[in-house]
Design a protein around this motif. Sequence first.
Motif, short mmCIF file in Angstrom:
data_model
loop_
_atom_site.label_atom_id
_atom_site.label_comp_id
_atom_site.label_asym_id
_atom_site.label_seq_id
_atom_site.Cartn_x
_atom_site.Cartn_y
_atom_site.Cartn_z
N GLN A 1 -13.13 -19.69 -7.98
CA GLN A 1 -13.37 -18.32 -7.50
C GLN A 1 -14.86 -18.04 -7.43
N ASN A 2 -15.61 -18.51 -8.43
CA ASN A 2 -17.06 -18.33 -8.40
C ASN A 2 -17.69 -19.08 -7.24
N LEU A 3 -17.18 -20.26 -6.95
CA LEU A 3 -17.66 -21.02 -5.79
C LEU A 3 -17.41 -20.23 -4.51
N ALA A 4 -16.21 -19.69 -4.38
CA ALA A 4 -15.89 -18.89 -3.19
C ALA A 4 -16.79 -17.66 -3.10
N LYS A 5 -17.02 -16.99 -4.24
CA LYS A 5 -17.90 -15.82 -4.24
C LYS A 5 -19.32 -16.19 -3.82
N THR B 1 -25.61 -11.26 12.18
CA THR B 1 -26.51 -12.26 12.74
C THR B 1 -25.98 -12.66 14.12
N PRO B 2 -26.85 -13.19 14.98
CA PRO B 2 -26.39 -13.63 16.30
C PRO B 2 -25.72 -15.00 16.22
N MET B 3 -24.66 -15.09 15.39
CA MET B 3 -23.96 -16.35 15.17
C MET B 3 -22.74 -16.42 16.08
N ASP B 4 -22.49 -17.58 16.60
CA ASP B 4 -21.32 -17.78 17.44
C ASP B 4 -20.06 -17.43 16.64
N PRO B 5 -19.12 -16.71 17.21
CA PRO B 5 -17.90 -16.32 16.49
C PRO B 5 -17.10 -17.50 15.93
N ALA B 6 -17.18 -18.64 16.56
CA ALA B 6 -16.46 -19.82 16.05
C ALA B 6 -17.01 -20.25 14.70
N ILE B 7 -18.30 -20.14 14.52
CA ILE B 7 -18.93 -20.50 13.24
C ILE B 7 -18.55 -19.47 12.18
N VAL B 8 -18.57 -18.20 12.56
CA VAL B 8 -18.15 -17.13 11.65
C VAL B 8 -16.73 -17.38 11.18
N ASP B 9 -15.85 -17.71 12.11
CA ASP B 9 -14.45 -17.98 11.76
C ASP B 9 -14.32 -19.18 10.83
N MET B 10 -15.11 -20.23 11.08
CA MET B 10 -15.06 -21.42 10.24
C MET B 10 -15.51 -21.10 8.82
N VAL B 11 -16.57 -20.32 8.67
CA VAL B 11 -17.05 -19.93 7.34
C VAL B 11 -15.95 -19.15 6.62
N LYS B 12 -15.27 -18.27 7.33
CA LYS B 12 -14.18 -17.50 6.72
C LYS B 12 -13.01 -18.40 6.32
N VAL B 13 -12.72 -19.41 7.12
CA VAL B 13 -11.66 -20.37 6.79
C VAL B 13 -12.01 -21.15 5.53
N ILE B 14 -13.26 -21.57 5.42
CA ILE B 14 -13.71 -22.31 4.23
C ILE B 14 -13.58 -21.43 2.99
N HIS B 15 -14.04 -20.20 3.09
CA HIS B 15 -13.95 -19.26 1.97
C HIS B 15 -12.50 -19.05 1.55
N ILE C 1 -10.99 -22.15 -0.23
CA ILE C 1 -11.38 -22.30 -1.63
C ILE C 1 -10.61 -21.32 -2.50
N LEU C 2 -10.42 -20.08 -2.00
CA LEU C 2 -9.63 -19.10 -2.76
C LEU C 2 -8.18 -19.57 -2.91
N LYS C 3 -7.65 -20.22 -1.89
CA LYS C 3 -6.28 -20.75 -1.97
C LYS C 3 -6.18 -21.84 -3.04
N VAL C 4 -7.15 -22.72 -3.05
CA VAL C 4 -7.18 -23.79 -4.06
C VAL C 4 -7.33 -23.18 -5.45
N ALA C 5 -8.15 -22.13 -5.57
CA ALA C 5 -8.31 -21.45 -6.87
C ALA C 5 -6.99 -20.88 -7.33
N HIS C 6 -6.24 -20.31 -6.41
CA HIS C 6 -4.92 -19.76 -6.76
C HIS C 6 -3.97 -20.88 -7.20
#
Length: 120
Positions: free
Chosen positions: A39-43, A57-71, A74-79
């Motif tokens: 959980q701390n890693l995800a935070k 930020t002017p980040m491509d939405p695909a990158i934003v989505d990928m960062v959210k998927v990674i986050h 990690i929360l799923k693994v923590a659970h």
Amino acid sequence: MQARIIEASREMVGSALMYNPEGMMQIGQDMASLPEFLQNLAKSIQAMTRQVQEGDTPMDPAIVDMVKVIHAGILKVAHEAEDLKPMFENYHADDIKRIRQPRRNEQLWDVDRNRDYYGR
């Protein structure tokens, strides 16, 4: 220049490489702390990428989505790691009981004291 989070993660790896538990109960306790660690890693990832995830930020939405998927991953693994503590306690219930409620002169059952009798 490296991200500060990389420095922190390297320190974490160094600590893990020096891990030398005194016994199984410490290992069980450390396993039980894995959900909080994850959980701390995800935070930390969320905090580091907050501006990206919030669209500041002017980040491509695909990158934003990928960062959210990674986050979220990690929360799923923590659970899932929350199952480690009850699993450890269930699979090692007899051993834990002997640690928490030792019989009188329990040390006489120590493996080293009975080495000559293995397999008999």
